[in-house]
Design an enzyme around this catalytic site. Structure first.
Site, short mmCIF file in Angstrom:
data_model
loop_
_atom_site.label_atom_id
_atom_site.label_comp_id
_atom_site.label_asym_id
_atom_site.label_seq_id
_atom_site.Cartn_x
_atom_site.Cartn_y
_atom_site.Cartn_z
CG LEU A 92 49.27 32.45 47.61
CD1 LEU A 92 49.88 33.84 47.44
CD2 LEU A 92 50.26 31.36 47.22
CG HIS A 108 36.77 38.60 42.01
ND1 HIS A 108 37.12 37.28 41.87
CD2 HIS A 108 35.41 38.63 42.06
CE1 HIS A 108 36.02 36.54 41.85
NE2 HIS A 108 34.97 37.34 41.96
CG ASP A 144 37.54 36.15 45.12
OD1 ASP A 144 38.69 36.51 44.82
OD2 ASP A 144 36.95 35.21 44.56
C1 GRF Z 1 40.92 38.84 35.25
O1 GRF Z 1 39.58 38.95 34.86
C2 GRF Z 1 41.05 38.75 36.75
O2 GRF Z 1 40.07 39.49 37.43
C3 GRF Z 1 40.85 37.29 36.99
O3 GRF Z 1 41.59 36.68 35.95
C4 GRF Z 1 41.57 37.53 34.80
C5 GRF Z 1 43.00 37.69 34.34
O4 GRF Z 1 43.08 38.07 32.99
N1 GRF Z 1 41.27 36.92 38.33
P1 GRF Z 1 44.49 38.13 32.22
O5 GRF Z 1 45.20 36.81 32.42
O6 GRF Z 1 45.27 39.28 32.79
O7 GRF Z 1 44.15 38.37 30.77
#
Ligand code: GRF
Length: 196
Positions: A92, A108, A144
């Site tokens: 964003l 993350h 991040d």
């Molecule tokens: C997670 O590992 C998060 O850290 C990353 O995307 C994944 C999302 O997993 N940004 P889900 O769609 O909730 O299963």
């Protein structure tokens, strides 16, 4: 002290972390997705207001500011005071962080500041890391980045692929993220007043 604020979750994919947040009875006011995805169905099936703000363009001409403005409008409509990205894949523009300040969180799949970006799990494997994990942090206009609120470690096992390792990281995220959100919403964990 109870913090009075509606929680919005932003999603793009599988939604297993959203599922965990719902299962842990964290009150979710609205779920917004940038594409049709399993996560949106999870929200619909749970009876949580679910909004599809479809991102039509994934190319260089994507109107990031325009999309951010529309998303901000949807979230304000739902009286959002805390935003949690859970596998949300659209970066964003800075206006979003001007609007919500430090009250935008992300999870993350690495131990930040290591392995930023979309390939964090594969990058940790490729680097030969013996340990990685997940980071819950305040999201900022830099990818991040932002203050780290919590981390969970995961050992890399012999024979791990990006898929097997990511799944074990997500197990940790499914426990850690709901807990951090509960702590913030109940006032047990104070977010900083402004970005560091
Ligand atoms: C997670 O590992 C998060 O850290 C990353 O995307 C994944 C999302 O997993 N940004 P889900 O769609 O909730 O299963």
């Amino acid at each position: 002290m109870e913090v009075e604020t509606n929680l919005a979750i932003l999603v793009s994919g599988t939604g297993s972390i959203l599922e965990a947040i719902i299962r842990e009875r964290v009150p979710v006011a609205v779920v917004v997705a940038d594409r049709e995805c399993r996560a949106l169905d999870i929200a619909r099936n749970a009876g949580i207001p679910a909004e599809l703000l479809e991102r039509a363009d994934f190319g260089a001409n994507f109107d990031r500011e325009g999309y951010t403005e529309k998303l901000t409008h949807v979230l304000k409509k739902h009286a959002t005071g805390l935003v949690a990205m859970a596998g949300f894949m659209t970066f964003l523009s800075s206006e979003f962080f001007d609007a919500f300040g430090v009250r935008v969180l992300n999870t993350h799949p690495s131990l930040l500041p290591l392995f930023k970006g979309d390939h964090a799990v594969a990058d940790a494997l490729a680097a030969g890391a013996t340990e990685t994990g997940c980071t819950i942090h305040i999201a900022t206009a830099k990818l991040d980045d932002g203050a780290i609120l919590a981390q969970g470690k995961v050992a890399v096992m012999p024979g791990d692929t990006a898929e097997t390792l990511h799944e074990r990281i997500k197990e940790v995220e499914r426990a850690l993220y709901p807990q951090v959100l509960k702590d913030i919403l109940s006032g047990n964990f104070a977010l900083p007043v402004q970005h560091a």
